[in-house]
Design an enzyme around this catalytic site. Structure first.
Site, mmCIF file in Angstrom:
data_model
loop_
_atom_site.group_PDB
_atom_site.id
_atom_site.type_symbol
_atom_site.label_atom_id
_atom_site.label_comp_id
_atom_site.label_asym_id
_atom_site.label_seq_id
_atom_site.Cartn_x
_atom_site.Cartn_y
_atom_site.Cartn_z
ATOM 1 N N GLY A 172 18.323 -3.617 8.059
ATOM 2 C CA GLY A 172 18.280 -2.385 7.281
ATOM 3 C C GLY A 172 19.598 -1.642 7.321
ATOM 4 O O GLY A 172 20.514 -1.990 8.088
ATOM 5 N N TYR A 224 3.751 7.057 1.239
ATOM 6 C CA TYR A 224 4.914 6.840 2.099
ATOM 7 C C TYR A 224 5.154 8.054 2.991
ATOM 8 O O TYR A 224 5.333 7.930 4.207
ATOM 9 C CB TYR A 224 6.149 6.544 1.248
#
Length: 280
Positions: free
Chosen positions: A10, A120
Site C-alpha cells: 500500500g 467504509y
C-alpha cells in the site's frame, strides 16, 4: 527500534519501508481477514512498536461488502491493539476523514462528533473504537486524500485519463487536504519514536495543506505534468457513486504540531515530485 508494519504494498506501507528498517507483513504473512492471526504475528515478531498501514480501502465496493470491510478495518486493528496492550508496546493506526459526515466548512477537530456516510466510514470507525477499547498505548492518525507514486490514487488516475482525454469533468464541491503518503510515513515514524520513548498517544488529524477541491487538485496535477487538459468543475450530484463522499474533509491538525512538532505538509512540492516519477 524494531518496528512491525501491517501492510507491504500500500501507499503508506511502501513509504514506511523506504524510510526505515521495518518488518512489513503483506497478506501472505498477515491476513487482516483473520484478526487472530494478526495478534499472533505481533507475539511472534516481538517488536517494540506496531504500525497498522493496511486496510480495506475500496470505498464503493464496501457498500456491498460491509461485513468483510468491518473485519479488516474494525476487528483486525482491535486484535492488533489488544496484542500490543498485552505486550506493553505502542500501537499506531491509520484512519480516515470518512468517519465524519462532511457537513459545514470548518476543519474537523479530533473530538468532533462522528457520523460516517457509508460502509467504509463505518468500518473505519469500528476500528477506531476497537483500538481505543483495547487499552494500552495507542495513537490513531486520521488522514485524507492520500497520494503517491505507488498503488491506486487520484493523481495516478488523473494522469492515466489524460493520456486519452483532453477534457475531464471533476467534482469541485468536495474539499480536503491532499496528503503525500511519504509525509504520513514520516509522521508515523516520528510518533512511534516518541511513543517508544514514553510519550503518550491519542487521536490525531494529519492532512496536507492547503485545502483544495478535487477539480483544483486535478488542474495542479496536469500543470506539473505539462498536459493540456481542460478540467470542468462539477457538483457531487453530477458524479453519482455507490458510496457517498464527505464534502467537507478539512482536518484540524494543530494537535500534531503541539504534541509531536509535526506541521501540515505542503502537498504541492510532493505532487511535483510524484508526477515527475510517475511520468518518467
Amino acid at each position: 527500534m524494531k518496528i512491525l508494519v501491517f501492510g507491504k504494498t500500500g501507499q503508506v506501507a511502501t513509504e514506511l519501508q523506504a524510510r526505515a528498517e521495518v518488518i512489513a507483513l503483506g497478506r501472505d504473512r498477515a491476513d487482516l481477514s483473520d484478526p487472530a492471526a494478526c495478534a499472533r504475528a505481533i507475539h511472534a515478531h516481538a517488536p517494540e512498536v506496531v504500525i497498522n498501514a493496511a486496510a480495506y480501502t475500496a470505498v464503493d465496493k464496501a457498500e456491498t461488502e460491509e461485513h468483510r470491510a468491518t473485519i479488516i478495518n474494525g476487528d483486525a486493528p482491535g486484535a492488533m491493539a489488544q496484542g500490543c496492550a498485552t505486550r506493553g508496546i505502542p500501537f499506531l493506526h491509520v484512519s480516515t476523514d470518512y468517519v465524519f459526515d462532511g457537513t459545514g466548512t470548518a476543519p474537523w477537530r479530533p473530538s468532533d462528533p462522528v457520523a460516517p456516510l457509508g460502509a467504509y466510514g463505518r468500518s473505519k470507525l469500528a476500528g477506531e473504537r476497537a483500538v481505543t477499547a483495547a487499552g494500552g498505548q495507542w495513537a490513531i492518525l486520521r488522514t485524507s486524500w492520500v497520494f503517491s507514486a505507488h498503488g491506486s490514487n487520484f493523481v495516478k488516475t488523473m494522469l492515466r485519463l489524460s493520456e486519452t482525454r483532453d477534457t475531464l469533468r471533476v467534482v469541485d464541491d468536495q474539499v480536503g487536504g491532499p496528503t503525500p503518503a511519504g509525509a504520513i510515513a514520516e509522521a508515523l515514524l516520528t510518533m512511534a519514536r516518541a511513543m517508544v520513548a514514553g510519550q503518550g498517544g491519542g487521536l490525531y488529524h494529519f492532512a496536507g495543506a492547503p485545502d483544495t477541491s478535487w477539480a483544483r487538485f486535478a488542474r495542479e496535477t496536469f500543470a506539473h505534468a505539462g498536459r493540456n487538459v481542460t478540467v470542468t468543475g462539477i457538483p457531487t450530484e453530477d458524479y453519482p457513486t455507490p458510496a457517498d463522499r464527505p464534502r467537507n474533509s478539512r482536518l484540524d491538525c494543530r494537535d500534531m504540531k503541539t504534541d509531536f512538532g509535526i506541521s501540515r505538509p505542503d502537498w504541492k512540492p510532493a505532487l511535483a515530485e510524484i508526477v515527475k516519477e510517475v511520468t518518467a
